[in-house]
Design an enzyme around this catalytic site. Structure first.
Site, short mmCIF file in Angstrom:
data_model
loop_
_atom_site.label_atom_id
_atom_site.label_comp_id
_atom_site.label_asym_id
_atom_site.label_seq_id
_atom_site.Cartn_x
_atom_site.Cartn_y
_atom_site.Cartn_z
N HIS A 1 -9.67 9.92 -6.77
CA HIS A 1 -10.02 10.28 -5.42
C HIS A 1 -9.82 11.79 -5.60
O HIS A 1 -9.66 12.42 -6.56
CB HIS A 1 -9.19 9.93 -4.56
CG HIS A 1 -7.53 10.27 -4.58
ND1 HIS A 1 -6.57 9.66 -5.14
CD2 HIS A 1 -6.97 11.74 -4.45
CE1 HIS A 1 -5.32 10.38 -5.34
NE2 HIS A 1 -5.74 11.48 -4.84
C1 T46 Z 1 -2.99 12.96 -5.84
C2 T46 Z 1 -2.23 12.46 -6.97
C3 T46 Z 1 -1.75 13.36 -8.05
C4 T46 Z 1 2.26 8.41 1.26
O1 T46 Z 1 2.67 7.62 2.24
N1 T46 Z 1 2.54 9.71 1.29
C5 T46 Z 1 2.30 10.54 0.51
O2 T46 Z 1 2.83 11.77 0.45
C6 T46 Z 1 1.52 9.97 -0.81
C7 T46 Z 1 0.92 10.84 -1.94
C8 T46 Z 1 1.09 8.91 -0.66
N2 T46 Z 1 1.56 7.98 0.26
C9 T46 Z 1 1.17 6.50 0.09
C10 T46 Z 1 -0.55 6.17 0.25
C11 T46 Z 1 -0.51 4.84 -0.72
O3 T46 Z 1 -0.17 3.99 0.35
O4 T46 Z 1 1.59 5.97 -1.14
C12 T46 Z 1 0.66 5.00 -1.68
C13 T46 Z 1 0.12 5.46 -3.06
O5 T46 Z 1 -0.68 6.63 -2.76
P1 T46 Z 1 -1.78 6.84 -3.73
O6 T46 Z 1 -2.74 5.62 -4.08
O7 T46 Z 1 -2.73 8.07 -2.97
O8 T46 Z 1 -1.31 7.53 -5.11
P2 T46 Z 1 -1.83 8.06 -6.34
O9 T46 Z 1 -0.81 8.21 -7.31
O10 T46 Z 1 -3.13 7.36 -6.63
O11 T46 Z 1 -2.41 9.70 -5.98
C14 T46 Z 1 -1.13 10.62 -5.49
C15 T46 Z 1 -1.62 11.37 -4.43
O12 T46 Z 1 -2.06 10.32 -3.27
C16 T46 Z 1 -2.67 12.30 -4.58
O13 T46 Z 1 -2.77 13.06 -3.55
O14 T46 Z 1 -3.80 14.05 -5.93
O15 T46 Z 1 -1.19 11.47 -6.74
#
Ligand code: T46
Length: 141
Positions: free
Chosen positions: A55
Site C-alpha cells: 500500500h
Molecule cells: C506501513 C507499514 C510499514 C492498527 O489498528 N493501527 C495501526 O497503527 C496500524 C499500523 C495498523 N492497524 C491495524 C490495521 C490492520 O487491521 O493492524 C492491522 C495490520 O495493518 P496493516 O495490514 O496495514 O500492516 P502492514 O504491516 O501491512 O503495514 C504497516 C502499516 O499499516 C503501514 O502504515 O507503512 O507497516
C-alpha cells in the site's frame, strides 16, 4: 546513508551512542526524527514467506527502524523502485509522500519499529496499485 533514488525516501544514520559495551539510540521528535511523532507501532513474529505492506499513504511521514533481525523493504514512487535490506538498528528509513511499500523476507527475530506522523487512519491508505499510479501521475504525491 542519504537518498536512495526513490522520491521521498532516504536512509538516516540514527547516531548511536556507546562503544563495544553496548549502544543506545535516542529518537527525538523534530530533531533526529524529522517530524512530530503521533504514533509508534512495531511488527514482529512475522513468518519469513509473508509479504506485508502492499500500500501507499496519502498523507503520512514515517521513520522505519529494524531494531532486531532483518527484512527487505521495497519502496516505489511510481517511477523508480528499490528494495532495501533493513538489518541495522542504527539506520532509519524515512518515507514522506505517496510511496508504495512492501516488506518481505523477515528473519524470525525481526522487529520493525515505525514512528509515524499521524494517528492510524484507514482512509489514508491506498491499497490498490493502479490507484497509487493514478495518484502519483496526477502529481499529488
Ligand atoms: C506501513 C507499514 C510499514 C492498527 O489498528 N493501527 C495501526 O497503527 C496500524 C499500523 C495498523 N492497524 C491495524 C490495521 C490492520 O487491521 O493492524 C492491522 C495490520 O495493518 P496493516 O495490514 O496495514 O500492516 P502492514 O504491516 O501491512 O503495514 C504497516 C502499516 O499499516 C503501514 O502504515 O507503512 O507497516
Amino acid at each position: 546513508m542519504g537518498e536512495v533514488g526513490v522520491t521521498g525516501c532516504r536512509l538516516l544514520d540514527l547516531n548511536p551512542i556507546g562503544n563495544d559495551q553496548g549502544w543506545l539510540v535516542s529518537l527525538e521528535a523534530e530533531k533526529s526524527v524529522p517530524f512530530a511523532i503521533k504514533r509508534v507501532y512495531y511488527i514482529y513474529g512475522t513468518v519469513d514467506d509473508v509479504r506485508r505492506g502492499l500500500h501507499a499513504h496519502y498523507n503520512l511521514e514515517q521513520l522505519i527502524v529494524c531494531v532486531s533481525g532483518s527484512c527487505l523493504f521495497l519502496v516505489d514512487d511510481g517511477n523508480n523502485k528499490i528494495e532495501l535490506k533493513l538489518d541495522n538498528p542504527r539506520t532509519g528509513l524515512h518515507i514522506k509522500g505517496v510511496v508504495w511499500r512492501e516488506m518481505s523476507n523477515f528473519s524470525s527475530d525481526c522487529v520493525l519499529m515505525v514512528l509515524a506522523s499521524e494517528l492510524y487512519d484507514e482512509s489514508d491508505y491506498i491499497r490498490c496499485y493502479e490507484d497509487f499510479i493514478s495518484v502519483t501521475s496526477e502529481g499529488l504525491s
